[in-house]
Design an enzyme around this catalytic site. Structure first.
Site, PDB file in Angstrom:
ATOM      1  N   GLU A 163       0.803  -1.230   0.000  1.00  0.00           N
ATOM      2  CA  GLU A 163       0.000   0.000   0.000  1.00  0.00           C
ATOM      3  C   GLU A 163       0.838   1.283   0.000  1.00  0.00           C
ATOM      4  O   GLU A 163       0.629   2.172   0.822  1.00  0.00           O
ATOM      5  CB  GLU A 163      -0.971  -0.012   1.192  1.00  0.00           C
ATOM      6  CG  GLU A 163      -1.878  -1.227   1.173  1.00  0.00           C
ATOM      7  CD  GLU A 163      -2.803  -1.343   2.383  1.00  0.00           C
ATOM      8  OE1 GLU A 163      -2.775  -0.458   3.250  1.00  0.00           O
ATOM      9  OE2 GLU A 163      -3.565  -2.322   2.429  1.00  0.00           O
ATOM     10  N   ASN A 206       1.973  -5.289  -3.032  1.00  0.00           N
ATOM     11  CA  ASN A 206       0.564  -5.583  -2.735  1.00  0.00           C
ATOM     12  C   ASN A 206      -0.204  -4.287  -2.469  1.00  0.00           C
ATOM     13  O   ASN A 206       0.289  -3.410  -1.759  1.00  0.00           O
ATOM     14  CB  ASN A 206       0.522  -6.475  -1.479  1.00  0.00           C
ATOM     15  CG  ASN A 206      -0.846  -7.037  -1.171  1.00  0.00           C
ATOM     16  OD1 ASN A 206      -1.488  -7.610  -2.049  1.00  0.00           O
ATOM     17  ND2 ASN A 206      -1.291  -6.896   0.067  1.00  0.00           N
ATOM     18  N   HIS A 242     -10.688  -6.009  -2.059  1.00  0.00           N
ATOM     19  CA  HIS A 242     -11.723  -5.795  -1.034  1.00  0.00           C
ATOM     20  C   HIS A 242     -12.871  -5.058  -1.718  1.00  0.00           C
ATOM     21  O   HIS A 242     -12.744  -3.876  -2.052  1.00  0.00           O
ATOM     22  CB  HIS A 242     -11.177  -4.926   0.106  1.00  0.00           C
ATOM     23  CG  HIS A 242     -10.116  -5.604   0.911  1.00  0.00           C
ATOM     24  ND1 HIS A 242     -10.366  -6.706   1.703  1.00  0.00           N
ATOM     25  CD2 HIS A 242      -8.796  -5.341   1.067  1.00  0.00           C
ATOM     26  CE1 HIS A 242      -9.250  -7.082   2.310  1.00  0.00           C
ATOM     27  NE2 HIS A 242      -8.279  -6.275   1.935  1.00  0.00           N
ATOM     28  N   GLU A 271      -6.389 -10.633  -0.903  1.00  0.00           N
ATOM     29  CA  GLU A 271      -7.191 -10.378   0.307  1.00  0.00           C
ATOM     30  C   GLU A 271      -8.672 -10.326  -0.040  1.00  0.00           C
ATOM     31  O   GLU A 271      -9.423  -9.482   0.464  1.00  0.00           O
ATOM     32  CB  GLU A 271      -6.760  -9.051   0.971  1.00  0.00           C
ATOM     33  CG  GLU A 271      -5.286  -9.004   1.322  1.00  0.00           C
ATOM     34  CD  GLU A 271      -4.844  -7.711   1.986  1.00  0.00           C
ATOM     35  OE1 GLU A 271      -5.714  -6.944   2.449  1.00  0.00           O
ATOM     36  OE2 GLU A 271      -3.628  -7.458   2.037  1.00  0.00           O
ATOM     37  N   ASP A 273     -12.414 -10.214  -0.413  1.00  0.00           N
ATOM     38  CA  ASP A 273     -13.694 -10.297   0.285  1.00  0.00           C
ATOM     39  C   ASP A 273     -14.662  -9.361  -0.422  1.00  0.00           C
ATOM     40  O   ASP A 273     -14.262  -8.359  -1.011  1.00  0.00           O
ATOM     41  CB  ASP A 273     -13.599 -10.017   1.792  1.00  0.00           C
ATOM     42  CG  ASP A 273     -12.966  -8.692   2.180  1.00  0.00           C
ATOM     43  OD1 ASP A 273     -12.804  -7.805   1.323  1.00  0.00           O
ATOM     44  OD2 ASP A 273     -12.642  -8.542   3.374  1.00  0.00           O
TER      45      ASP A 273
HETATM   46  O1  9MR Z   1      -7.716  -7.799   8.586  1.00  0.00           O
HETATM   47  C1  9MR Z   1      -6.777  -6.975   9.254  1.00  0.00           C
HETATM   48  C2  9MR Z   1      -7.390  -6.434  10.530  1.00  0.00           C
HETATM   49  O2  9MR Z   1      -7.560  -7.480  11.467  1.00  0.00           O
HETATM   50  C3  9MR Z   1      -6.513  -5.352  11.117  1.00  0.00           C
HETATM   51  O3  9MR Z   1      -7.172  -4.763  12.221  1.00  0.00           O
HETATM   52  C4  9MR Z   1      -6.203  -4.325  10.064  1.00  0.00           C
HETATM   53  C5  9MR Z   1      -5.310  -3.260  10.636  1.00  0.00           C
HETATM   54  O4  9MR Z   1      -4.772  -2.439   9.670  1.00  0.00           O
HETATM   55  O5  9MR Z   1      -5.565  -4.945   8.950  1.00  0.00           O
HETATM   56  C6  9MR Z   1      -6.409  -5.834   8.323  1.00  0.00           C
HETATM   57  O6  9MR Z   1      -5.778  -6.370   7.179  1.00  0.00           O
HETATM   58  C7  9MR Z   1      -5.433  -5.415   6.178  1.00  0.00           C
HETATM   59  C8  9MR Z   1      -4.264  -5.978   5.438  1.00  0.00           C
HETATM   60  O7  9MR Z   1      -3.220  -6.267   6.335  1.00  0.00           O
HETATM   61  C9  9MR Z   1      -3.775  -5.026   4.359  1.00  0.00           C
HETATM   62  N1  9MR Z   1      -4.831  -4.636   3.479  1.00  0.00           N
HETATM   63  C10 9MR Z   1      -6.053  -4.170   4.113  1.00  0.00           C
HETATM   64  C11 9MR Z   1      -6.527  -5.196   5.122  1.00  0.00           C
HETATM   65  C12 9MR Z   1      -7.859  -4.762   5.705  1.00  0.00           C
HETATM   66  O8  9MR Z   1      -7.715  -3.568   6.427  1.00  0.00           O
END
Ligand code: 9MR
Length: 451
Positions: A163, A206, A242, A271, A273
């Site tokens: 990101e 990513n 997402h 990722e 969903d």
């Molecule tokens: O799913 C993850 C969640 O449990 C955490 O609280 C969050 C914190 O930033 O991160 C989420 O996973 C993220 C991933 O690592 C990177 N892309 C976005 C995902 C959703 O926020």
């Protein structure tokens, strides 16, 4: 951190489980079985792809979670356990216990592991942002080196940088300690360091909101193109995917994956969903799956969790399994798109089930009983349970099952009524009302048989 509604939520710092890495068995290859084509992993494997999920270490002890993971998936991504705040909260003190649990589980089941993530502006401990330029460079390279060395040989692909670009039309880099102090070159430097540490891991960039052609994905595209031209080591690009109603699957999703693949990198859906339910959600999941299969270099799909209840945005019910681990229409759409078939004892193991009994209501003359049937480590398509009552009790009504009675009138054999198919570890319940006629004994619930 810039506020990104519905995307990045404030860091939930997770308590790390203080469990060490227990004797991991190192195996390679995909889990497979005679009935493989009735699972996500098996049908993806038949197409030369992996099918993975984000895993949280603190759920591994839940049997339904672990059995669904083991039956349906052949790749995992630690959801939070490998992030900087989890492994190096304090400078040069590395804590791997929670991530090790996931890696160990994955290795014992021959699952691939995606490492997530080494350099990211989020879930970054405050000390990193406080460093001066020289120190920050040292800390970034040290973090990459330490973490990748710890997991060397165990990781299929690393999200080296996550990101790094802004949303919107600018195509600019996102502000972060790395960007602001080290400048554009930090991404290249991170990839070069990563390659030198574990030359066998695939190195990915990513991001999200890069799933169709846009200013943001164009900026990533230009970076990858430049890296390939200059020989900066990069092997893959992850598309987080997402989706929700405000951000649906783009119509050029496949074309966008393809243009990146054409640069000479693998592409992965990392990722996935999709918020929603029913047919609409299933259709979108099917589109994403079909798009990956249509792109030769799309090597696998990872969904961002197993049951809806553990999703980072659970209220949007964005995953393939409901809160009870039942397969949703979205699951069937993905399986079908992968060329798999539903039904049959998925997972290739033996169909088994167990029961629990509860008295759910009591009146002066009667009570309600409920039996919960839970599938074992393989999916099942039917179950049967005997329930024996004590004369002069009489059952006045039953629900969520098809009963037959023996000649004594005391033994009921309950079979499914549309609720026979259960994913590994998933449950269903049936119930009955018992007229006590003066006897309040609990019924005896016999063994559960499954097929
Ligand atoms: O799913 C993850 C969640 O449990 C955490 O609280 C969050 C914190 O930033 O991160 C989420 O996973 C993220 C991933 O690592 C990177 N892309 C976005 C995902 C959703 O926020």
């Amino acid at each position: 951190m810039r506020k990104l509604p519905r995307r990045i939520r404030p860091t939930a710092v997770r308590a790390l489980l203080a469990t060490g890495l227990a004797g991991a068995v190192v195996t390679t290859g995909l889990a497979g079985s005679a009935h493989a084509a009735s699972t996500l992993a098996g049908s993806a494997a038949a197409k030369g792809r992996y099918f993975g999920t984000a895993v949280a270490a603190n759920h591994l002890g839940e049997s339904a979670y672990a059995s669904t993971l083991d039956a349906e998936f052949n790749a995992v991504t630690p959801e939070n356990e490998m992030k900087w705040d989890a492994v190096e909260a304090t400078r040069n003190t590395f804590t791997y216990s929670a991530a090790d649990q996931i890696v160990s589980h994955a290795q014992s089941k021959s699952m691939k592991v995606r490492g997530h993530t080494l350099v990211w502006h989020s879930q970054l401990p405050g000390w990193v942002g406080s460093l001066g330029t020289t120190d920050l460079r040292t800390a970034m390279n040290n973090h990459i080196t330490q973490v990748m060395t710890h997991y060397k040989g165990k990781i299929y692909a690393w999200d080296v940088v996550n990101e790094a670009f802004q949303d919107g039309s600018s195509g600019a880099r996102r502000s972060s300690p790395f960007q602001d102090k080290l400048g554009n070159g930090y991404i290249e430097e991170a990839f070069r360091t990563a390659r030198s540490v574990d030359p066998n891991a695939k190195l990915c960039y990513n991001d999200y909101n890069t799933d169709g052609q846009s200013a943001k994905s164009n900026a990533v595209y230009a970076m990858v193109k430049d890296f390939k031209q200059r020989g900066v080591p990069i092997d893959c690009v992850g598309f987080q995917s997402h989706f929700n109603s405000a951000s649906p699957v783009p119509s050029d999703y496949q074309a966008n994956l393809q243009r990146f693949a054409d640069l000479g990198v693998d592409v992965q859906i990392t990722e996935l969903d999709i918020e929603g339910s029913g047919t609409a959600q299933a259709t979108s999941y099917g589109k994403v799956t079909t798009a990956c299969l249509a792109v030769t270099r799309c090597t696998g799909i990872t969904v961002w969790g197993i049951p809806d209840k553990y999703s980072w945005r659970s209220s949007g019910t964005p995953l393939l399994f409901d809160n009870n681990y039942a397969k949703k229409p979205a699951y069937t759409a993905v399986l079908t798109a992968l060329g798999g078939t539903t039904g049959g004892g998925g997972g290739g193991g033996t169909a088994t089930c167990t029961t629990t009994y509860a008295r759910t209501n009591v009146w002066s003359d009667r009570f309600n009983g409920q039996v919960t049937v839970t599938a074992g480590s393989s999916a099942i398509t039917a179950w049967s349970v005997n329930v024996t009552f004590t004369s002069p009790q009489k059952v006045s009504t039953t629900w969520s099952g098809t009963p037959t009675w023996d000649s004594s009138g005391n033994v009921m054999t309950m079979k499914p009524n549309g609720n026979g198919s259960l994913a590994a570890g998933a449950s269903t319940s049936f119930g009955f009302t018992v007229m006590t006629n003066g006897n309040t004994n609990a019924p005896t619930v016999g063994a559960c048989t499954a097929s």
